[in-house]
Motif scaffolding. Structure first.
Motif, PDB file in Angstrom:
ATOM      1  N   ILE A  29     -20.645  -0.351   5.385  1.00  0.00           N
ATOM      2  CA  ILE A  29     -21.449  -1.427   4.824  1.00  0.00           C
ATOM      3  C   ILE A  29     -22.762  -1.506   5.601  1.00  0.00           C
ATOM      4  O   ILE A  29     -22.758  -1.487   6.835  1.00  0.00           O
ATOM      5  CB  ILE A  29     -20.720  -2.780   4.907  1.00  0.00           C
ATOM      6  CG1 ILE A  29     -19.387  -2.723   4.160  1.00  0.00           C
ATOM      7  CG2 ILE A  29     -21.606  -3.894   4.366  1.00  0.00           C
ATOM      8  CD1 ILE A  29     -19.506  -2.526   2.671  1.00  0.00           C
ATOM      9  N   ARG A  30     -23.856  -1.597   4.883  1.00  0.00           N
ATOM     10  CA  ARG A  30     -25.172  -1.725   5.531  1.00  0.00           C
ATOM     11  C   ARG A  30     -25.502  -3.205   5.691  1.00  0.00           C
ATOM     12  O   ARG A  30     -25.500  -3.962   4.725  1.00  0.00           O
ATOM     13  CB  ARG A  30     -26.242  -1.019   4.705  1.00  0.00           C
ATOM     14  CG  ARG A  30     -27.648  -1.148   5.253  1.00  0.00           C
ATOM     15  CD  ARG A  30     -28.581  -0.108   4.671  1.00  0.00           C
ATOM     16  NE  ARG A  30     -28.277   1.223   5.179  1.00  0.00           N
ATOM     17  CZ  ARG A  30     -29.101   2.277   5.051  1.00  0.00           C
ATOM     18  NH1 ARG A  30     -30.249   2.146   4.412  1.00  0.00           N
ATOM     19  NH2 ARG A  30     -28.764   3.445   5.545  1.00  0.00           N
ATOM     20  N   PRO A  84     -22.429  -8.455  13.714  1.00  0.00           N
ATOM     21  CA  PRO A  84     -22.269  -9.145  12.431  1.00  0.00           C
ATOM     22  C   PRO A  84     -22.206 -10.658  12.588  1.00  0.00           C
ATOM     23  O   PRO A  84     -21.542 -11.179  13.497  1.00  0.00           O
ATOM     24  CB  PRO A  84     -20.940  -8.597  11.900  1.00  0.00           C
ATOM     25  CG  PRO A  84     -20.754  -7.287  12.603  1.00  0.00           C
ATOM     26  CD  PRO A  84     -21.337  -7.489  13.969  1.00  0.00           C
ATOM     27  N   HIS A  85     -22.910 -11.351  11.692  1.00  0.00           N
ATOM     28  CA  HIS A  85     -22.891 -12.805  11.624  1.00  0.00           C
ATOM     29  C   HIS A  85     -22.492 -13.226  10.205  1.00  0.00           C
ATOM     30  O   HIS A  85     -22.908 -12.602   9.234  1.00  0.00           O
ATOM     31  CB  HIS A  85     -24.258 -13.404  11.952  1.00  0.00           C
ATOM     32  CG  HIS A  85     -24.604 -13.405  13.415  1.00  0.00           C
ATOM     33  ND1 HIS A  85     -24.612 -12.254  14.176  1.00  0.00           N
ATOM     34  CD2 HIS A  85     -24.953 -14.425  14.249  1.00  0.00           C
ATOM     35  CE1 HIS A  85     -24.962 -12.565  15.424  1.00  0.00           C
ATOM     36  NE2 HIS A  85     -25.166 -13.872  15.473  1.00  0.00           N
ATOM     37  N   ILE A  86     -21.731 -14.289  10.106  1.00  0.00           N
ATOM     38  CA  ILE A  86     -21.262 -14.811   8.818  1.00  0.00           C
ATOM     39  C   ILE A  86     -22.075 -16.057   8.468  1.00  0.00           C
ATOM     40  O   ILE A  86     -22.236 -16.958   9.299  1.00  0.00           O
ATOM     41  CB  ILE A  86     -19.766 -15.188   8.877  1.00  0.00           C
ATOM     42  CG1 ILE A  86     -18.938 -14.011   9.435  1.00  0.00           C
ATOM     43  CG2 ILE A  86     -19.267 -15.601   7.497  1.00  0.00           C
ATOM     44  CD1 ILE A  86     -19.053 -12.749   8.641  1.00  0.00           C
ATOM     45  N   LEU A  87     -22.597 -16.100   7.234  1.00  0.00           N
ATOM     46  CA  LEU A  87     -23.303 -17.295   6.775  1.00  0.00           C
ATOM     47  C   LEU A  87     -22.277 -18.295   6.243  1.00  0.00           C
ATOM     48  O   LEU A  87     -21.502 -17.976   5.347  1.00  0.00           O
ATOM     49  CB  LEU A  87     -24.304 -16.934   5.677  1.00  0.00           C
ATOM     50  CG  LEU A  87     -25.414 -15.947   6.070  1.00  0.00           C
ATOM     51  CD1 LEU A  87     -26.397 -15.777   4.912  1.00  0.00           C
ATOM     52  CD2 LEU A  87     -26.147 -16.394   7.332  1.00  0.00           C
ATOM     53  N   MET A  88     -22.283 -19.480   6.821  1.00  0.00           N
ATOM     54  CA  MET A  88     -21.349 -20.501   6.360  1.00  0.00           C
ATOM     55  C   MET A  88     -22.003 -21.872   6.411  1.00  0.00           C
ATOM     56  O   MET A  88     -23.024 -22.079   7.069  1.00  0.00           O
ATOM     57  CB  MET A  88     -20.050 -20.469   7.162  1.00  0.00           C
ATOM     58  CG  MET A  88     -20.168 -20.841   8.612  1.00  0.00           C
ATOM     59  SD  MET A  88     -18.537 -20.867   9.435  1.00  0.00           S
ATOM     60  CE  MET A  88     -17.991 -19.183   9.198  1.00  0.00           C
ATOM     61  N   ARG A 218     -11.836  -3.774   8.362  1.00  0.00           N
ATOM     62  CA  ARG A 218     -11.573  -2.655   7.453  1.00  0.00           C
ATOM     63  C   ARG A 218     -12.836  -1.850   7.178  1.00  0.00           C
ATOM     64  O   ARG A 218     -12.768  -0.768   6.590  1.00  0.00           O
ATOM     65  CB  ARG A 218     -11.009  -3.176   6.140  1.00  0.00           C
ATOM     66  CG  ARG A 218     -11.966  -4.066   5.359  1.00  0.00           C
ATOM     67  CD  ARG A 218     -11.343  -4.622   4.101  1.00  0.00           C
ATOM     68  NE  ARG A 218     -11.038  -3.591   3.127  1.00  0.00           N
ATOM     69  CZ  ARG A 218     -10.505  -3.818   1.929  1.00  0.00           C
ATOM     70  NH1 ARG A 218     -10.189  -5.063   1.590  1.00  0.00           N
ATOM     71  NH2 ARG A 218     -10.280  -2.856   1.100  1.00  0.00           N
ATOM     72  N   TYR A 219     -14.016  -2.367   7.563  1.00  0.00           N
ATOM     73  CA  TYR A 219     -15.282  -1.699   7.278  1.00  0.00           C
ATOM     74  C   TYR A 219     -15.907  -1.122   8.540  1.00  0.00           C
ATOM     75  O   TYR A 219     -15.693  -1.618   9.648  1.00  0.00           O
ATOM     76  CB  TYR A 219     -16.290  -2.694   6.676  1.00  0.00           C
ATOM     77  CG  TYR A 219     -15.879  -3.303   5.366  1.00  0.00           C
ATOM     78  CD1 TYR A 219     -15.651  -2.524   4.235  1.00  0.00           C
ATOM     79  CD2 TYR A 219     -15.717  -4.684   5.239  1.00  0.00           C
ATOM     80  CE1 TYR A 219     -15.280  -3.098   3.031  1.00  0.00           C
ATOM     81  CE2 TYR A 219     -15.356  -5.261   4.028  1.00  0.00           C
ATOM     82  CZ  TYR A 219     -15.134  -4.462   2.931  1.00  0.00           C
ATOM     83  OH  TYR A 219     -14.772  -5.029   1.743  1.00  0.00           O
ATOM     84  N   ASN A 220     -16.719  -0.079   8.343  1.00  0.00           N
ATOM     85  CA  ASN A 220     -17.700   0.331   9.334  1.00  0.00           C
ATOM     86  C   ASN A 220     -19.033  -0.298   8.963  1.00  0.00           C
ATOM     87  O   ASN A 220     -19.267  -0.615   7.790  1.00  0.00           O
ATOM     88  CB  ASN A 220     -17.849   1.856   9.385  1.00  0.00           C
ATOM     89  CG  ASN A 220     -16.704   2.518  10.124  1.00  0.00           C
ATOM     90  OD1 ASN A 220     -16.124   1.939  11.040  1.00  0.00           O
ATOM     91  ND2 ASN A 220     -16.378   3.742   9.744  1.00  0.00           N
ATOM     92  N   PHE A 221     -19.918  -0.439   9.937  1.00  0.00           N
ATOM     93  CA  PHE A 221     -21.199  -1.085   9.681  1.00  0.00           C
ATOM     94  C   PHE A 221     -22.359  -0.212  10.132  1.00  0.00           C
ATOM     95  O   PHE A 221     -22.279   0.487  11.152  1.00  0.00           O
ATOM     96  CB  PHE A 221     -21.286  -2.430  10.410  1.00  0.00           C
ATOM     97  CG  PHE A 221     -20.328  -3.465   9.893  1.00  0.00           C
ATOM     98  CD1 PHE A 221     -20.465  -3.980   8.618  1.00  0.00           C
ATOM     99  CD2 PHE A 221     -19.281  -3.920  10.683  1.00  0.00           C
ATOM    100  CE1 PHE A 221     -19.578  -4.927   8.125  1.00  0.00           C
ATOM    101  CE2 PHE A 221     -18.388  -4.873  10.204  1.00  0.00           C
ATOM    102  CZ  PHE A 221     -18.547  -5.370   8.923  1.00  0.00           C
ATOM    103  N   LEU A 233     -24.766   1.788  14.612  1.00  0.00           N
ATOM    104  CA  LEU A 233     -23.673   1.930  13.658  1.00  0.00           C
ATOM    105  C   LEU A 233     -22.354   1.886  14.392  1.00  0.00           C
ATOM    106  O   LEU A 233     -22.298   1.973  15.620  1.00  0.00           O
ATOM    107  CB  LEU A 233     -23.821   3.211  12.835  1.00  0.00           C
ATOM    108  CG  LEU A 233     -24.159   4.535  13.535  1.00  0.00           C
ATOM    109  CD1 LEU A 233     -22.936   5.123  14.216  1.00  0.00           C
ATOM    110  CD2 LEU A 233     -24.707   5.523  12.526  1.00  0.00           C
ATOM    111  N   THR A 234     -21.294   1.711  13.622  1.00  0.00           N
ATOM    112  CA  THR A 234     -19.964   1.669  14.215  1.00  0.00           C
ATOM    113  C   THR A 234     -19.658   2.998  14.884  1.00  0.00           C
ATOM    114  O   THR A 234     -19.760   4.044  14.241  1.00  0.00           O
ATOM    115  CB  THR A 234     -18.909   1.385  13.129  1.00  0.00           C
ATOM    116  OG1 THR A 234     -19.227   0.150  12.490  1.00  0.00           O
ATOM    117  CG2 THR A 234     -17.517   1.302  13.742  1.00  0.00           C
ATOM    118  N   PRO A 235     -19.318   3.006  16.178  1.00  0.00           N
ATOM    119  CA  PRO A 235     -19.013   4.285  16.852  1.00  0.00           C
ATOM    120  C   PRO A 235     -17.895   5.036  16.150  1.00  0.00           C
ATOM    121  O   PRO A 235     -16.921   4.445  15.684  1.00  0.00           O
ATOM    122  CB  PRO A 235     -18.564   3.829  18.247  1.00  0.00           C
ATOM    123  CG  PRO A 235     -19.205   2.499  18.438  1.00  0.00           C
ATOM    124  CD  PRO A 235     -19.226   1.861  17.081  1.00  0.00           C
ATOM    125  N   GLY A 236     -18.069   6.351  16.048  1.00  0.00           N
ATOM    126  CA  GLY A 236     -17.053   7.188  15.435  1.00  0.00           C
ATOM    127  C   GLY A 236     -17.094   7.205  13.933  1.00  0.00           C
ATOM    128  O   GLY A 236     -16.228   7.798  13.297  1.00  0.00           O
TER     129      GLY A 236
END
Length: 264
Positions: A29-30, A84-88, A218-221, A233-236
């Motif tokens: 996910i970007r 990552p930040h979540i908008l709430m 469950r995602y890479n970023f 990016l997510t390592p690996g």
């Protein structure tokens, strides 16, 4: 004046290169930076119920007339400092919730959900100015929470003795575009909450919100900067489809900066 000698300790064993850990990779996910988004306010949206008891009473009336209530909420993710930040939303400086709400009995699930997101976050007056109603990229359903009775407790499973749950709440991943204008009602706050703040923090955020880091694992970023370049990016996670991260010199000789930053 004494002299302190510094000794560098090195292992006598050579470094070990592990095997690839890239098989069956999760979806990538970007994420775009928080600074890409514009935030505003709009008219107050008062709560429909003055108390918890009134809300449960309305749920009971809905169930009697229409059956199980369907609720959809969105997990909107951006990043700040490559985390990552979540908008709430925060209501009354105390209660936290994700954008979304219950669907009307006649609503299609996804289209009804988009309408509810518009009610919470769409800017007033901009629809028709290049922005369309319901312009939300609704992705995977990441979780389902069930309300077995007319009470506040919800569970991520249906208890064995329950055959007629009173409400099902789905949490959907919402892929944010590169930029977007969002407006929040005056009586609410829109917060960007980092994953590390939510993780294992049921005391403050409750079981649903504190579980979000688990759901997103469950995602890479890919973390993109304001120029659209992938800077982390997510390592690996394997090769990136975007530009590769580069060393960026923040201070120093101009020549060195040009060389390190890949410019001529």
């Amino acid at each position: 004046m004494s002299t302190i000698a510094t000794t560098v300790l090195q292992s006598s064993k050579p470094p070990i290169t592990p095997l690839d850990f890239n098989a069956n990779q999760p979806q990538t996910i970007r994420l775009y930076p928080l600074s890409n988004y514009t935030f505003g306010v709009k008219e107050t949206q008062p709560e429909e119920d003055p108390s918890v008891l009134a809300r449960l009473k309305r749920l009971e009336e809905h169930y009697t007339a229409h059956g199980m209530r369907r609720t959809c909420e969105g997990i909107l993710v951006c990043h700040e400092h490559n985390h990552p930040h979540i908008l709430m939303l925060q209501i009354a400086n105390a209660f936290f919730k994700l954008p979304g709400d219950y669907l009307r009995p006649e609503d299609d699930e996804v289209e009804g959900f988009k309408s509810r997101l518009d009610e919470r976050l769409a800017p007033v007056g901009r629809l028709g100015e290049g922005e369309e109603a319901g312009d939300w990229d609704v992705g995977d359903c990441l979780a389902q929470w069930w309300r077995p009775n007319f009470e506040t407790f919800m569970y991520p499973f249906i208890p064995a003795h329950v055959t007629r749950p009173k409400e099902c709440k789905k949490l959907y991943f919402i892929q944010l575009p590169k930029s977007k204008v969002l407006s929040v009602p005056k009586n609410m706050k829109l917060l960007a909450v980092p994953l590390f703040e939510l993780y294992d923090n049921t005391a403050r955020y409750g079981p649903q919100l504190s579980a979000i880091p688990h759901l997103l694992s469950r995602y890479n970023f890919e973390f993109v900067n304001e120029n659209g370049e992938v800077v982390a990016l997510t390592p690996g996670s394997g090769p990136s489809a975007g530009p590769r991260p580069q060393v960026k010199v923040l201070a120093g000789d101009d020549v060195d900066m040009k060389n390190e930053n890949g410019t001529q």
